[in-house]
Design a protein around this motif. Structure first.
Motif, PDB file in Angstrom:
ATOM      1  N   UNK A 221       0.831  -1.202  -0.206  1.00 40.42           N
ATOM      2  CA  UNK A 221      -0.159   0.011  -0.120  1.00 40.42           C
ATOM      3  C   UNK A 221       0.881   1.406   0.043  1.00 40.42           C
ATOM      4  N   UNK A 222       0.387   2.366  -0.058  1.00 45.48           N
ATOM      5  CA  UNK A 222       0.873   3.840  -0.086  1.00 45.48           C
ATOM      6  C   UNK A 222       0.165   4.631   1.064  1.00 45.48           C
ATOM      7  N   UNK A 223       0.922   5.565   1.394  1.00 49.39           N
ATOM      8  CA  UNK A 223       0.717   6.444   2.500  1.00 49.39           C
ATOM      9  C   UNK A 223       1.086   8.186   2.159  1.00 49.39           C
ATOM     10  N   UNK A 287       7.070  25.878   4.219  1.00 44.79           N
ATOM     11  CA  UNK A 287       7.334  25.179   5.627  1.00 44.79           C
ATOM     12  C   UNK A 287       6.625  23.848   5.455  1.00 44.79           C
ATOM     13  N   UNK A 288       5.637  23.586   4.348  1.00 44.99           N
ATOM     14  CA  UNK A 288       5.019  22.203   4.337  1.00 44.99           C
ATOM     15  C   UNK A 288       5.695  21.027   3.770  1.00 44.99           C
ATOM     16  N   UNK A 289       5.609  19.956   4.695  1.00 50.08           N
ATOM     17  CA  UNK A 289       6.328  18.738   4.256  1.00 50.08           C
ATOM     18  C   UNK A 289       5.399  17.818   3.618  1.00 50.08           C
ATOM     19  N   UNK A 290       5.533  17.303   2.381  1.00 51.82           N
ATOM     20  CA  UNK A 290       4.606  16.511   1.810  1.00 51.82           C
ATOM     21  C   UNK A 290       5.306  15.221   1.349  1.00 51.82           C
ATOM     22  N   UNK A 291       5.168  13.847   2.072  1.00 53.49           N
ATOM     23  CA  UNK A 291       5.809  13.052   1.818  1.00 53.49           C
ATOM     24  C   UNK A 291       5.082  11.646   1.348  1.00 53.49           C
ATOM     25  N   UNK A 292       5.609  10.725   0.474  1.00 53.91           N
ATOM     26  CA  UNK A 292       4.784   9.642   0.104  1.00 53.91           C
ATOM     27  C   UNK A 292       5.569   8.235   0.532  1.00 53.91           C
ATOM     28  N   UNK A 293       4.831   7.521   1.287  1.00 55.98           N
ATOM     29  CA  UNK A 293       5.676   6.318   1.600  1.00 55.98           C
ATOM     30  C   UNK A 293       4.787   4.964   0.847  1.00 55.98           C
ATOM     31  N   UNK A 294       5.764   4.086   0.244  1.00 55.20           N
ATOM     32  CA  UNK A 294       4.916   3.018  -0.340  1.00 55.20           C
ATOM     33  C   UNK A 294       5.704   1.813   0.430  1.00 55.20           C
ATOM     34  N   UNK A 295       4.637   0.648   0.571  1.00 51.38           N
ATOM     35  CA  UNK A 295       5.181  -0.396   1.490  1.00 51.38           C
ATOM     36  C   UNK A 295       4.948  -1.818   0.726  1.00 51.38           C
ATOM     37  N   UNK A 315      12.877   7.680  12.577  1.00 52.92           N
ATOM     38  CA  UNK A 315      11.735   6.636  12.174  1.00 52.92           C
ATOM     39  C   UNK A 315      11.914   6.340  10.392  1.00 52.92           C
ATOM     40  N   UNK A 316      12.139   7.408   9.812  1.00 54.13           N
ATOM     41  CA  UNK A 316      12.018   7.082   8.334  1.00 54.13           C
ATOM     42  C   UNK A 316      13.220   6.344   8.112  1.00 54.13           C
ATOM     43  N   UNK A 317      14.535   6.737   8.649  1.00 54.92           N
ATOM     44  CA  UNK A 317      15.600   5.712   8.536  1.00 54.92           C
ATOM     45  C   UNK A 317      15.327   4.479   8.876  1.00 54.92           C
ATOM     46  N   UNK A 318      14.689   4.023   9.974  1.00 55.90           N
ATOM     47  CA  UNK A 318      14.426   2.591  10.433  1.00 55.90           C
ATOM     48  C   UNK A 318      13.782   2.079   9.222  1.00 55.90           C
ATOM     49  N   UNK A 319      12.422   2.689   8.631  1.00 49.51           N
ATOM     50  CA  UNK A 319      11.869   2.238   7.556  1.00 49.51           C
ATOM     51  C   UNK A 319      12.588   1.795   6.349  1.00 49.51           C
ATOM     52  N   UNK A 323      14.104  -2.009   4.349  1.00 53.02           N
ATOM     53  CA  UNK A 323      13.956  -2.467   2.774  1.00 53.02           C
ATOM     54  C   UNK A 323      12.540  -3.005   2.531  1.00 53.02           C
ATOM     55  N   UNK A 324      11.544  -2.548   3.235  1.00 51.89           N
ATOM     56  CA  UNK A 324      10.171  -2.726   2.994  1.00 51.89           C
ATOM     57  C   UNK A 324       9.451  -1.454   2.634  1.00 51.89           C
ATOM     58  N   UNK A 325      10.195  -0.431   2.855  1.00 49.16           N
ATOM     59  CA  UNK A 325       9.526   0.836   2.553  1.00 49.16           C
ATOM     60  C   UNK A 325      10.218   1.718   1.643  1.00 49.16           C
ATOM     61  N   UNK A 326       9.662   2.524   0.956  1.00 47.41           N
ATOM     62  CA  UNK A 326      10.205   3.365  -0.196  1.00 47.41           C
ATOM     63  C   UNK A 326       9.405   4.972   0.021  1.00 47.41           C
ATOM     64  N   UNK A 327      10.317   6.029   0.294  1.00 46.60           N
ATOM     65  CA  UNK A 327       9.958   7.265   0.875  1.00 46.60           C
ATOM     66  C   UNK A 327      10.208   8.175  -0.328  1.00 46.60           C
TER      67      UNK A 327
END
Length: 445
Positions: A221-223, A287-295, A315-319, A323-327
């Motif tokens: 999925x994605x976030x 100042x707005x941060x906009x990130x997409x995570x794929x799992x 936390x992002x570095x841990x993700x 190897x299961x997440x792309x940011x």
């Protein structure tokens, strides 16, 4: 990171204990035409009761949800602990707050003009999956269990605030003793405040939780996570100073409307209106941060979520290291679309002391998009007793989220106070709570 947790807690408090707004349903179809009516449909600026209308203030607060009634919360304050039990469909909650500041309307022969100021805020839960909610609660309670999540659509938790400065202009196309046709527009300068969005799209996962760990497996999925970067640093973010970003304009909006009057004895016998509202968008700034995570976690492989800790970067570095997440970052894409709606209404005044109005609103934008603000589909029937300057009205609304509600309010000249849900809340409880109030003055005939 602590500020993001605080924001989540604040959102839960909003859902639990506060009220917020939709529009001024009931009073906005008043026989006395003021700036509230012109905000509903800019063509109504041509029908002001007085040549000069000054709105000193008004506010409208309300909360709609499809899970709990107001009476449920009053009878059992702990009901939120089991809120996701026995729920089949998605959970939805809408809160909106509107505070209208000073506003001025001027009516001439064929032209009319107005100036408005308004602060708005929203906090919504959109199509939240109850299975995911149950799994979060069970995980927090350290229950031994396993949950399979299948969420094909984007579900969101969203909160935002902004200010609008509107310039209204209207003109009567023709005006006779029997008919009047008017058009109008409201050109709005949009000043963004803060925007936070958490969206999960096309999520499929198995969640395994026990007393010692919480695991994800067979998960895809994605976030989307969008927030003000100053929330990451407690020392740099001050709510009073920074929440509204200095009120710098960064967008334009427009409302368009048309209005027709059928008159009898030079008074409105039938009033029809149509408006298209909230065309436009606003940028949220640097100042707005906009990130997409794929799992992507394959079957029989596991990722432990309860070990995640530290700042957002940590936390992002841990993700990423798992190897299961792309940011990916796409901060330039943080432009917020206004909640576009198409509305129509009819006001019928068969006798001097009675009026009945029907107001309908339809959303014409996709509220599941991560950068689209939500709006509700609804239908409102309002009978009204008119005794000179005194009006007693009772709006009955079928709301997309909260269902059928009934309310009561009164207006004396330019002062009004009421609710769209107080009757049904007193009778048997409903899924809406709200209140509206305001005061304006008129001069000239």
């Amino acid at each position: 990171m602590k500020n993001l947790i605080l924001l989540a807690v604040l959102f839960v408090i909003i859902c639990n204990d506060s009220i917020a707004q939709q529009n001024y349903y009931g009073v906005q179809n008043s026989k006395r035409k003021g700036m509230i009516n012109a905000m509903m449909n800019p063509a109504e600026i041509n029908n002001l009761t007085k040549k000069v209308e000054v709105s000193l203030f008004s506010f409208n607060l309300g909360l709609d949800n499809n899970v709990l009634s107001v009476q449920d919360i009053i009878d059992n304050p702990d009901v939120l602990e089991n809120i996701f039990e026995d729920i089949e469909g998605p959970v939805n909650l809408r809160t909106d707050v509107s505070v209208m500041g000073p506003a001025l309307g001027l009516r001439f022969n064929k032209w009319s003009f107005g100036l408005t100021t308004e602060i708005k805020a929203k906090a919504d839960i959109i199509d939240f999956n109850p299975d995911l909610g149950s799994s979060i609660i069970e995980s927090a309670n350290n229950d031994n269990n396993q949950t399979i999540i299948n969420i094909p659509d984007n579900q969101r938790v969203n909160a935002t605030g902004w200010m609008e400065i509107g310039i209204l202009a209207g003109r009567k196309i023709f005006d006779t003793d029997l008919h009047t046709l008017s058009v109008g527009a409201n050109f709005k300068l949009l000043l963004p405040g803060s925007y936070t969005n958490f969206g999960m799209d096309n999520i499929n996962a198995t969640i395994i939780y026990s007393e010692d760990e919480v695991l994800l497996t067979d998960a895809q999925g994605s976030l989307n996570l969008s927030y003000d970067e100053r929330l990451e640093n407690d020392d740099d973010f001050n709510v009073e100073d920074d929440l509204w970003r200095g009120l710098s304009p960064s967008g334009l909006g427009i409302d368009l409307g048309v209005n027709y009057l059928l008159k009898r004895d030079n008074k409105a016998f039938l009033n029809l209106g149509l408006s298209l509202k909230n065309l436009g968008s606003m940028g949220m700034g640097n100042n707005q941060i906009n990130k997409y995570y794929s799992m992507n976690i394959p079957q029989n492989e596991y990722f432990r979520t309860d070990d995640l800790e530290g700042s957002i970067e940590e936390i992002e570095q841990q993700l990423v290291d798992s190897g299961y997440f792309n940011i990916t970052n796409n901060d330039a894409d943080a432009r917020i679309n206004m909640p576009r709606t198409l509305s129509a209404y009819a006001e019928f005044s068969p006798v001097k002391i009675f009026q009945v109005s029907l107001y309908g609103q339809k959303r014409v934008s996709n509220e599941n998009g991560n950068f689209n603000l939500s709006s509700a589909d609804l239908l409102v029937l309002t009978p009204r007793l008119v005794l000179g300057k005194f009006e007693l009205y009772s709006p009955w609304m079928q709301h997309q989220i909260s269902g059928l509600t009934g309310g009561l309010g009164f207006q004396i000249g330019g002062f009004f106070v009421g609710s769209q849900s107080i009757i049904t809340n007193v009778m048997n409880g409903n899924n809406r709570a709200d209140v509206h109030m305001g005061f304006s003055l008129g001069f000239g005939s």
